[in-house]
Design an enzyme around this catalytic site. Structure first.
Site, PDB file in Angstrom:
ATOM      1  N   SER A 101      -0.022  -6.681 -51.851  1.00  0.00           N
ATOM      2  CA  SER A 101      -0.501  -7.445 -50.691  1.00  0.00           C
ATOM      3  C   SER A 101       0.139  -8.825 -50.577  1.00  0.00           C
ATOM      4  O   SER A 101       0.138  -9.600 -51.544  1.00  0.00           O
ATOM      5  CB  SER A 101      -2.022  -7.604 -50.822  1.00  0.00           C
ATOM      6  N   GLY A 102       0.647  -9.132 -49.385  1.00  0.00           N
ATOM      7  CA  GLY A 102       1.220 -10.462 -49.159  1.00  0.00           C
ATOM      8  C   GLY A 102       0.153 -11.540 -49.267  1.00  0.00           C
ATOM      9  O   GLY A 102       0.386 -12.620 -49.835  1.00  0.00           O
ATOM     10  N   LEU A 103      -1.027 -11.243 -48.724  1.00  0.00           N
ATOM     11  CA  LEU A 103      -2.122 -12.215 -48.804  1.00  0.00           C
ATOM     12  C   LEU A 103      -2.477 -12.495 -50.267  1.00  0.00           C
ATOM     13  O   LEU A 103      -2.589 -13.661 -50.682  1.00  0.00           O
ATOM     14  CB  LEU A 103      -3.351 -11.670 -48.053  1.00  0.00           C
ATOM     15  N   ASP A 127      -0.540 -17.479 -46.722  1.00  0.00           N
ATOM     16  CA  ASP A 127       0.102 -16.206 -46.368  1.00  0.00           C
ATOM     17  C   ASP A 127       1.017 -16.444 -45.167  1.00  0.00           C
ATOM     18  O   ASP A 127       0.905 -15.790 -44.132  1.00  0.00           O
ATOM     19  CB  ASP A 127      -1.010 -15.182 -46.056  1.00  0.00           C
ATOM     20  N   ARG A 166       4.466  -1.454 -39.359  1.00  0.00           N
ATOM     21  CA  ARG A 166       3.106  -1.932 -39.059  1.00  0.00           C
ATOM     22  C   ARG A 166       3.053  -2.464 -37.633  1.00  0.00           C
ATOM     23  O   ARG A 166       3.838  -3.354 -37.257  1.00  0.00           O
ATOM     24  CB  ARG A 166       2.749  -3.004 -40.074  1.00  0.00           C
ATOM     25  N   GLU A 186       6.077  -5.568 -40.649  1.00  0.00           N
ATOM     26  CA  GLU A 186       5.218  -5.708 -39.468  1.00  0.00           C
ATOM     27  C   GLU A 186       6.003  -6.334 -38.320  1.00  0.00           C
ATOM     28  O   GLU A 186       6.932  -7.126 -38.542  1.00  0.00           O
ATOM     29  CB  GLU A 186       3.971  -6.529 -39.809  1.00  0.00           C
ATOM     30  N   ASP A 211       3.822  -5.035 -49.245  1.00  0.00           N
ATOM     31  CA  ASP A 211       3.572  -5.633 -47.936  1.00  0.00           C
ATOM     32  C   ASP A 211       4.714  -6.628 -47.719  1.00  0.00           C
ATOM     33  O   ASP A 211       4.686  -7.747 -48.202  1.00  0.00           O
ATOM     34  CB  ASP A 211       2.208  -6.336 -47.991  1.00  0.00           C
ATOM     35  N   HIS A 239      -3.060  -1.712 -37.354  1.00  0.00           N
ATOM     36  CA  HIS A 239      -3.975  -2.718 -37.870  1.00  0.00           C
ATOM     37  C   HIS A 239      -4.954  -3.152 -36.788  1.00  0.00           C
ATOM     38  O   HIS A 239      -4.604  -3.213 -35.607  1.00  0.00           O
ATOM     39  CB  HIS A 239      -3.160  -3.931 -38.362  1.00  0.00           C
ATOM     40  N   ASP A 290       5.747  -8.173 -45.124  1.00  0.00           N
ATOM     41  CA  ASP A 290       5.623  -9.060 -43.963  1.00  0.00           C
ATOM     42  C   ASP A 290       6.592  -8.622 -42.861  1.00  0.00           C
ATOM     43  O   ASP A 290       6.629  -7.460 -42.517  1.00  0.00           O
ATOM     44  CB  ASP A 290       5.834 -10.520 -44.376  1.00  0.00           C
ATOM     45  N   ASN A 298      -1.137 -14.680 -41.484  1.00  0.00           N
ATOM     46  CA  ASN A 298      -2.034 -13.552 -41.729  1.00  0.00           C
ATOM     47  C   ASN A 298      -2.700 -13.110 -40.428  1.00  0.00           C
ATOM     48  O   ASN A 298      -3.105 -13.944 -39.600  1.00  0.00           O
ATOM     49  CB  ASN A 298      -3.089 -13.929 -42.774  1.00  0.00           C
ATOM     50  N   SER A 299      -2.828 -11.816 -40.260  1.00  0.00           N
ATOM     51  CA  SER A 299      -3.318 -11.255 -38.999  1.00  0.00           C
ATOM     52  C   SER A 299      -4.732 -11.686 -38.660  1.00  0.00           C
ATOM     53  O   SER A 299      -5.154 -11.605 -37.501  1.00  0.00           O
ATOM     54  CB  SER A 299      -3.263  -9.726 -39.062  1.00  0.00           C
ATOM     55  N   LYS A 321       5.597 -15.453 -40.699  1.00  0.00           N
ATOM     56  CA  LYS A 321       4.376 -14.874 -40.117  1.00  0.00           C
ATOM     57  C   LYS A 321       3.134 -15.649 -40.572  1.00  0.00           C
ATOM     58  O   LYS A 321       3.208 -16.536 -41.440  1.00  0.00           O
ATOM     59  CB  LYS A 321       4.245 -13.386 -40.485  1.00  0.00           C
TER      60      LYS A 321
HETATM   61  C1  SPV Z   1      -2.174  -8.153 -46.784  1.00  0.00           C
HETATM   62  O1  SPV Z   1      -2.872  -7.624 -47.627  1.00  0.00           O
HETATM   63  O2  SPV Z   1      -1.499  -9.153 -46.998  1.00  0.00           O
HETATM   64  C2  SPV Z   1      -2.119  -7.612 -45.451  1.00  0.00           C
HETATM   65  C3  SPV Z   1      -3.278  -6.921 -44.951  1.00  0.00           C
HETATM   66  O3  SPV Z   1      -1.155  -7.803 -44.793  1.00  0.00           O
HETATM   67  S1  SPV Z   1      -4.130  -8.056 -44.007  1.00  0.00           S
HETATM   68  O4  SPV Z   1      -4.393  -9.219 -44.805  1.00  0.00           O
HETATM   69  O5  SPV Z   1      -5.325  -7.349 -43.622  1.00  0.00           O
HETATM   70  O6  SPV Z   1      -3.325  -8.394 -42.853  1.00  0.00           O
HETATM   71 MG    MG Z   2       0.060  -9.180 -45.434  1.00  0.00          MG
END
Ligand code: SPV
Ligand code: MG
Length: 568
Positions: free
Chosen positions: A52-54, A64, A165, A120, A91, A196, A93, A128-129, A126
């Protein structure tokens, strides 16, 4: 397919991830953000990891927002891939740049054993979504398709997966746009589509899945619609669920609680039993494998092993000095007796030192040693004290009386012996005083310097209270100074013998000479290393006074001192 299935586990990581995407069953992958969490994910039973990027940025304490560079992310993945043999889906990004960055990323990920990457359709750098998703610009469809193609064209492993993504729902561009993008990405070569959503209900995901109708595997991240029963995803034909950030979140909440607790209470006592033990951390780091490897590869230069120091006694004749401490803590030339001994072991690279305390054990200085306590010290003898440490012996070990001072060569020479059992006997002491006969040794041959190097074996050592020369034709050949080296297979035999002796009615009265005699009776050969003085034991006030002189003579620049030639 089960993670334990031999076919599954022998397949490459990328093949396993691909199988999971293509399988008809709903599969789950779990977030990890470093080597330790990757290992924990594997032990929990998951078949693959979400890099996970986060979570990876959070464990570095950065946002993130591509604040951690892509090479830092790839380095982190290397630790994760080393700590766990599971496939990792990174992930990735936006791919950290344009098509060219994606090409390089794919090559580098393949080199490090990463099974796939998810990119994505946002713009670099980027966000975080879940932070102002609507305000985030999306990539042009064609440009993003170019990235997918470039990535697919640059992979050398056919099984490496690229998951595309779609962020259209996050950015508020609507279902039609999401479907349009997903189809374009599929045609560009994506192996799966991650759709997502940031809604707390799964409605738009389910609507998307219905329209999508299985054109390519669908991946979802139900962080926000977490209360949806998992079967709903299964029925919707979703291929893979990503549990995206739960280990970094539990790590954060656990660390917050424990840090606060320790800060406020100024003690560890409230947290110790609620957190992983240090040994559990060692296990997760695979410390046992290191120890095994050390045995295999370090044998030539193997550390001499361990020591057990018997330090349970108060010291007869020393009572006025030992009201509040055991004999071994009496100061001799500026430091406790025990410290002299510990330093002597450390000088020979013996760092694994177990001290068996008893009387006033709490007064023992435990710096650099492990303390075990013979709780029954008042009723038992030396052997019972040794037995407290014997089960824990894992390697070659020197067993020593705690009240010993000696010149360093004595221990060094003893350690050179490969014999399963060897002892140091001082041949300058052959006439038992009236005071005590204990520890006088009878050997297979006297100390004869002309026969230097010949093998001499121990026949008997006098126990406490034994009559002088009881039933013996000759005088003793010397005095055992209180050092016993146990090596190789000797260790297990010693442990077994102590186990047998435990069954004897008089076990509690047995001393170290009784153990040596029992070894001899059991047919063991105990090699004798003769010395001529150069050591001291402390058995009474007189010994104690002279020990100071002896110790001083061992310190640097104490030239000209001749004391130290006498023995116990
Ligand atoms: C992550 O885990 O970094 C993701 C998923 O990209 S989310 O945080 O839900 O975008
Ligand atoms: Mg991410």
């Amino acid at each position: 397919m089960n993670a334990m299935d031999p076919v599954f586990s022998t397949a490459s990581r990328s093949a396993r991830l691909r199988q999971m995407l293509l399988s008809n069953a709903l599969e789950f992958i779990m977030e990890a953000h470093n080597g330790l969490s990757a290992r924990i994910v594997r032990e929990a039973g998951f078949k693959a990891i979400w890099g996970s990027g986060l979570a990876i940025s959070a464990q570095y304490g950065v946002r993130d927002n591509n604040e951690a560079s892509w090479t830092q992310v790839v380095d982190t993945l290397e630790f994760m891939a080393d700590a766990s043999d599971l496939p990792i889906l990174l992930d990735g990004d936006t791919g950290y740049g344009n098509f060219n960055n994606v090409r390089r990323l794919v090559r580098k990920l393949e080199q490090r054993g990463i099974a796939g990457v998810c990119i994505e359709d946002k713009q670099f750098p980027k966000t975080n979504s879940f932070i102002d998703g609507e305000r985030q610009p999306l990539a042009e469809i064609d440009e993003f398709c170019g990235k997918i193609k470039a990535g697919k064209d640059s992979q050398t492993d056919d099984n490496f997966s690229i998951v595309a993504r779609v962020e259209a729902l996050i950015a508020g561009w609507g279902m039609d746009e999401a479907l349009r993008r997903a189809e374009a990405y599929r045609q560009a070569g994506a192996d799966a589509i991650l759709i997502h959503s940031k809604l707390s209900r799964p409605d738009e995901i389910l609507a998307f899945a219905r329209e999508w109708a299985g054109r390519a595997p669908l991946v979802i991240v139900p962080t926000k619609y977490y209360s949806t029963p998992t079967d709903v995803f299964r029925k919707a034909g979703i291929s893979m669920v990503i549990w995206a950030n739960h280990l970094i979140r539990v790590a954060a909440s656990s660390m917050q609680a424990v840090a606060r607790e320790i800060h406020d209470s100024e003690t560890l006592v409230n947290v110790e039993d609620r957190i992983a033990s240090v040994n559990e951390i060692f296990r997760l780091q695979d410390a046992a494998e290191y120890s095994a490897a050390e045995k295999m590869y370090l044998s030539g230069s193997q550390a001499p092993g361990a020591a057990v120091v018997l330090a349970a006694g108060r010291g007869t004749g020393l009572e006025p000095l030992t009201e509040d401490r055991p004999k071994v803590m009496l100061p001799v030339a500026g430091k406790p007796l025990l410290r002299w001994l510990v330093d002597a072991f450390k000088k020979q690279s013996i760092n694994d030192i177990t001290v068996v305390g008893g009387y006033q054990a709490q007064a023992i200085d435990t710096a650099g040693v492990k303390l075990v306590v013979n709780e029954r010290h008042a009723q038992t003898g030396e052997l019972a004290s040794l037995a407290c440490a014997a089960d824990g012996l894992q390697t070659d070990t020197v067993i020593a009386y705690g009240d010993l001072l000696f010149r360093s060569y004595i221990l060094r020479d003893l350690l050179e012996s490969d014999a399963p059992f060897s002892v140091v006997v001082d041949s300058s002491h052959t006439a038992p005083s009236n005071r005590s006969v204990r520890d006088f040794a009878y050997c297979s041959a006297p100390d004869d310097r002309d026969l230097f190097g010949q093998k001499v074996l121990l026949r008997h050592v006098a126990s406490k209270g034994e009559e002088p020369d009881a039933g013996r034709a000759q005088a003793p050949h010397g005095r055992w100074i209180g050092l016993l080296s146990v090596r190789g297979t000797g260790r297990e035999r010693l442990q077994a013998l102590i186990g047998e002796l435990r069954g004897r009615d008089d076990f509690d009265t047995l001393d170290m000479p009784a153990l040596l005699n029992a070894l001899v009776e059991a047919g063991e050969e105990i090699e004798v290393k003769y010395v001529h003085g150069h050591w001291r034991g402390v058995n009474d006030l007189e010994d104690f006074r002279r020990a100071g002189d002896f110790a001083h003579a061992q310190t640097p620049f104490a030239l000209g001192t001749t004391d130290g030639e006498e023995a116990r």
